[in-house]
Design a protein around this motif. Structure first.
Motif, PDB file in Angstrom:
ATOM      1  N   VAL A  10       0.862  -1.187   0.000  1.00 35.97           N
ATOM      2  CA  VAL A  10       0.000   0.000   0.000  1.00 35.97           C
ATOM      3  C   VAL A  10       0.894   1.232   0.000  1.00 35.97           C
ATOM      4  O   VAL A  10       1.796   1.345   0.834  1.00 35.97           O
ATOM      5  CB  VAL A  10      -0.930   0.002   1.232  1.00 35.97           C
ATOM      6  CG1 VAL A  10      -1.853   1.214   1.203  1.00 35.97           C
ATOM      7  CG2 VAL A  10      -1.734  -1.291   1.300  1.00 35.97           C
ATOM      8  N   THR A  11       0.635   2.164  -0.912  1.00 39.32           N
ATOM      9  CA  THR A  11       1.553   3.302  -1.092  1.00 39.32           C
ATOM     10  C   THR A  11       1.306   4.470  -0.144  1.00 39.32           C
ATOM     11  O   THR A  11       2.189   5.312   0.032  1.00 39.32           O
ATOM     12  CB  THR A  11       1.476   3.832  -2.531  1.00 39.32           C
ATOM     13  OG1 THR A  11       0.175   4.406  -2.756  1.00 39.32           O
ATOM     14  CG2 THR A  11       1.760   2.740  -3.543  1.00 39.32           C
ATOM     15  N   ARG A  12       0.108   4.568   0.435  1.00 40.68           N
ATOM     16  CA  ARG A  12      -0.206   5.672   1.346  1.00 40.68           C
ATOM     17  C   ARG A  12      -0.939   5.144   2.572  1.00 40.68           C
ATOM     18  O   ARG A  12      -1.439   4.013   2.572  1.00 40.68           O
ATOM     19  CB  ARG A  12      -1.106   6.721   0.651  1.00 40.68           C
ATOM     20  CG  ARG A  12      -0.517   7.392  -0.566  1.00 40.68           C
ATOM     21  CD  ARG A  12       0.639   8.320  -0.239  1.00 40.68           C
ATOM     22  NE  ARG A  12       0.241   9.450   0.578  1.00 40.68           N
ATOM     23  CZ  ARG A  12      -0.136  10.647   0.085  1.00 40.68           C
ATOM     24  NH1 ARG A  12      -0.185  10.830  -1.218  1.00 40.68           N
ATOM     25  NH2 ARG A  12      -0.442  11.648   0.888  1.00 40.68           N
ATOM     26  N   ARG A  13      -1.021   5.945   3.632  1.00 43.77           N
ATOM     27  CA  ARG A  13      -1.794   5.556   4.796  1.00 43.77           C
ATOM     28  C   ARG A  13      -3.278   5.555   4.443  1.00 43.77           C
ATOM     29  O   ARG A  13      -3.781   6.480   3.814  1.00 43.77           O
ATOM     30  CB  ARG A  13      -1.548   6.526   5.958  1.00 43.77           C
ATOM     31  CG  ARG A  13      -0.160   6.468   6.556  1.00 43.77           C
ATOM     32  CD  ARG A  13       0.157   5.090   7.133  1.00 43.77           C
ATOM     33  NE  ARG A  13      -0.846   4.597   8.058  1.00 43.77           N
ATOM     34  CZ  ARG A  13      -0.844   4.849   9.382  1.00 43.77           C
ATOM     35  NH1 ARG A  13       0.124   5.589   9.909  1.00 43.77           N
ATOM     36  NH2 ARG A  13      -1.783   4.358  10.151  1.00 43.77           N
ATOM     37  N   LEU A  14      -3.994   4.531   4.864  1.00 40.89           N
ATOM     38  CA  LEU A  14      -5.424   4.414   4.662  1.00 40.89           C
ATOM     39  C   LEU A  14      -6.120   4.437   6.018  1.00 40.89           C
ATOM     40  O   LEU A  14      -5.457   4.326   7.060  1.00 40.89           O
ATOM     41  CB  LEU A  14      -5.737   3.113   3.916  1.00 40.89           C
ATOM     42  CG  LEU A  14      -5.055   2.925   2.551  1.00 40.89           C
ATOM     43  CD1 LEU A  14      -5.488   1.611   1.918  1.00 40.89           C
ATOM     44  CD2 LEU A  14      -5.337   4.082   1.615  1.00 40.89           C
ATOM     45  N   PRO A  15      -7.450   4.592   6.054  1.00 39.47           N
ATOM     46  CA  PRO A  15      -8.136   4.547   7.347  1.00 39.47           C
ATOM     47  C   PRO A  15      -7.754   3.288   8.131  1.00 39.47           C
ATOM     48  O   PRO A  15      -7.594   2.209   7.556  1.00 39.47           O
ATOM     49  CB  PRO A  15      -9.614   4.538   6.945  1.00 39.47           C
ATOM     50  CG  PRO A  15      -9.647   5.268   5.652  1.00 39.47           C
ATOM     51  CD  PRO A  15      -8.384   4.877   4.948  1.00 39.47           C
ATOM     52  N   GLU A  16      -7.609   3.442   9.435  1.00 43.15           N
ATOM     53  CA  GLU A  16      -7.111   2.356  10.279  1.00 43.15           C
ATOM     54  C   GLU A  16      -7.924   1.080  10.136  1.00 43.15           C
ATOM     55  O   GLU A  16      -7.364  -0.026  10.092  1.00 43.15           O
ATOM     56  CB  GLU A  16      -7.104   2.815  11.739  1.00 43.15           C
ATOM     57  CG  GLU A  16      -6.490   1.801  12.691  1.00 43.15           C
ATOM     58  CD  GLU A  16      -6.423   2.332  14.115  1.00 43.15           C
ATOM     59  OE1 GLU A  16      -6.899   1.637  15.014  1.00 43.15           O
ATOM     60  OE2 GLU A  16      -5.915   3.452  14.301  1.00 43.15           O
ATOM     61  N   GLU A  32       4.436   3.580   6.662  1.00 43.99           N
ATOM     62  CA  GLU A  32       4.619   4.087   8.028  1.00 43.99           C
ATOM     63  C   GLU A  32       4.187   5.537   8.155  1.00 43.99           C
ATOM     64  O   GLU A  32       3.614   5.939   9.164  1.00 43.99           O
ATOM     65  CB  GLU A  32       6.086   3.940   8.454  1.00 43.99           C
ATOM     66  CG  GLU A  32       6.534   2.503   8.656  1.00 43.99           C
ATOM     67  CD  GLU A  32       5.790   1.815   9.787  1.00 43.99           C
ATOM     68  OE1 GLU A  32       5.396   2.494  10.751  1.00 43.99           O
ATOM     69  OE2 GLU A  32       5.572   0.589   9.696  1.00 43.99           O
ATOM     70  N   ASP A  33       4.488   6.349   7.147  1.00 47.80           N
ATOM     71  CA  ASP A  33       4.032   7.745   7.175  1.00 47.80           C
ATOM     72  C   ASP A  33       3.160   7.989   5.953  1.00 47.80           C
ATOM     73  O   ASP A  33       2.940   7.087   5.153  1.00 47.80           O
ATOM     74  CB  ASP A  33       5.212   8.723   7.212  1.00 47.80           C
ATOM     75  CG  ASP A  33       6.170   8.501   6.042  1.00 47.80           C
ATOM     76  OD1 ASP A  33       5.692   8.349   4.900  1.00 47.80           O
ATOM     77  OD2 ASP A  33       7.390   8.466   6.272  1.00 47.80           O
ATOM     78  N   ASP A  34       2.662   9.204   5.815  1.00 50.26           N
ATOM     79  CA  ASP A  34       1.721   9.471   4.722  1.00 50.26           C
ATOM     80  C   ASP A  34       2.356  10.279   3.604  1.00 50.26           C
ATOM     81  O   ASP A  34       1.668  10.980   2.868  1.00 50.26           O
ATOM     82  CB  ASP A  34       0.479  10.193   5.253  1.00 50.26           C
ATOM     83  CG  ASP A  34      -0.701  10.053   4.286  1.00 50.26           C
ATOM     84  OD1 ASP A  34      -0.746   9.038   3.573  1.00 50.26           O
ATOM     85  OD2 ASP A  34      -1.543  10.965   4.230  1.00 50.26           O
ATOM     86  N   THR A  35       3.659  10.195   3.454  1.00 46.10           N
ATOM     87  CA  THR A  35       4.315  10.872   2.342  1.00 46.10           C
ATOM     88  C   THR A  35       4.221   9.998   1.096  1.00 46.10           C
ATOM     89  O   THR A  35       4.295   8.773   1.185  1.00 46.10           O
ATOM     90  CB  THR A  35       5.795  11.148   2.654  1.00 46.10           C
ATOM     91  OG1 THR A  35       6.440   9.894   2.968  1.00 46.10           O
ATOM     92  CG2 THR A  35       5.935  12.094   3.831  1.00 46.10           C
ATOM     93  N   PRO A  36       4.052  10.611  -0.077  1.00 52.32           N
ATOM     94  CA  PRO A  36       3.979   9.803  -1.305  1.00 52.32           C
ATOM     95  C   PRO A  36       5.289   9.072  -1.566  1.00 52.32           C
ATOM     96  O   PRO A  36       6.371   9.555  -1.238  1.00 52.32           O
ATOM     97  CB  PRO A  36       3.718  10.857  -2.395  1.00 52.32           C
ATOM     98  CG  PRO A  36       3.173  12.046  -1.680  1.00 52.32           C
ATOM     99  CD  PRO A  36       3.823  12.049  -0.333  1.00 52.32           C
TER     100      PRO A  36
END
Length: 328
Positions: A10-16, A32-36
């Motif tokens: 998964v490339t970005r953070r999604l809802p928990e 781990e973080d939401d940076t692209p």
């Protein structure tokens, strides 16, 4: 528990709740973080995964797909649009592509109506005035805007979202006009009391509000260009909750600064998050950070669709939301 589970990146953070469910079902690698991710990181992810879950901020072109290797079999995109993925090349390489349609219709339509009212009633200007300490009290001629009832709304793109905008606009007393690649069935037109225009030029010159609700394709790139902006009435406004590339942003900026149109509200931009500073300086403009579909409910539903697409693929069936080039 199966001995061999699909490897998913998964490339970005999604809802928990979505990430947790993915963890239960797949051998998933979460961000781990939401940076692209960089292009190199995406290529490396495709090389080690059975399934990649990108978002609309991740451009996946033919050159990147050429480096993907043989393991990647599905790109389960988290989002409705797929113009960031070279679907044709993916198909040629035997990689399926899926998306998450139909879950963001109401959220995006709500935002379009909010922006229409916000422009016509000068809501953002009023907020700034109070917050900046420039309000001296009520006055009979202070901050006059315009009613939306009775105004002609021109909808560019009458798909699911365009029709949802039309339904809401009718409740506010607006008159519905639309331009679409194909004319709607008469029953739908009658239910929306919508007037069809085969000529976009003719519609644009007559409406008070233009709402852009069509996808970005080669045919719609800069569909709203300098020539068409000059056709609009100087009292008209434009709202875009679809794709930034549909509007020539430089031409829009010039038209606004010259007073050729009365205002604009944008949730999307031609160059991603890079907003023309000359556009941002204008008082009659509302600029949002691509939040038209940003509801918790919508984001979770998107994740559920991604999971269904992956699980269906894992079970040996065609993902229900598979995208093929002929659909674009």
């Amino acid at each position: 528990m199966p001995s061999k589970r699909l490897s998913v990146v998964v490339t970005r953070r999604l809802p928990e709740v979505v990430e947790t469910r993915m963890k239960e079902l797949f051998d998933v690698e979460l961000r781990e973080d939401d940076t692209p991710m960089s292009k190199r990181e995406i290529v490396e992810a495709m090389q080690r995964a059975d399934v990649l879950v990108p978002t609309i901020t991740d451009t996946i072109d033919g050159g990147m797909l050429g480096q993907a290797g043989e393991r990647l079999k599905l790109i389960a995109s988290y989002g409705a649009g797929v113009d960031h993925i070279d679907v044709q090349t993916a198909r040629q390489r035997g990689i399926l592509v899926s998306n998450t349609p139909d879950v963001l219709t109401d959220d995006t339509a709500d935002m379009a109506i909010a922006l229409i009212i916000g422009l016509k009633r000068r809501l953002v200007e009023g907020v700034r005035m109070v917050q900046d300490g420039g309000w001296d009290g009520w006055a009979p001629t202070g901050m006059l805007g315009h009613r939306v009832a009775g105004k002609r709304l021109g909808i560019l793109g009458m798909g699911r979202i365009g029709q949802a905008v039309a339904k809401r606009a009718r409740a506010f007393g607006m008159q519905i006009h639309y331009h679409n690649r194909r004319r709607l069935h008469r029953d739908i037109e009658e239910s929306l009391e919508a007037t069809y225009w085969e000529s976009l030029d003719q519609m644009i010159s007559r409406v008070d509000i233009l709402s852009v609700n069509c996808p970005h394709t080669p045919a719609t790139f800069h569909l709203v260009n300098a020539r068409r902006l000059k056709l609009m009435k100087p009292t008209s406004v434009i709202v875009n909750t679809s794709r930034g590339e549909v509007i020539d942003e430089a031409a829009l900026t010039r038209a606004l600064r010259a007073g050729e149109i009365a205002g604009a509200a944008l949730d999307v931009y031609e160059k991603g998050q890079m907003v023309n500073p000359r556009l941002a300086d204008l008082p009659n403009v509302i600029l949002l950070p691509h939040m038209g579909s940003a509801t918790e409910e919508g984001r979770i539903e998107m994740g559920e669709k991604v999971i269904i697409n992956i699980k269906t693929f894992e079970d040996g069936h065609r993902p229900p939301d598979q995208v093929v080039p002929s659909m674009l």
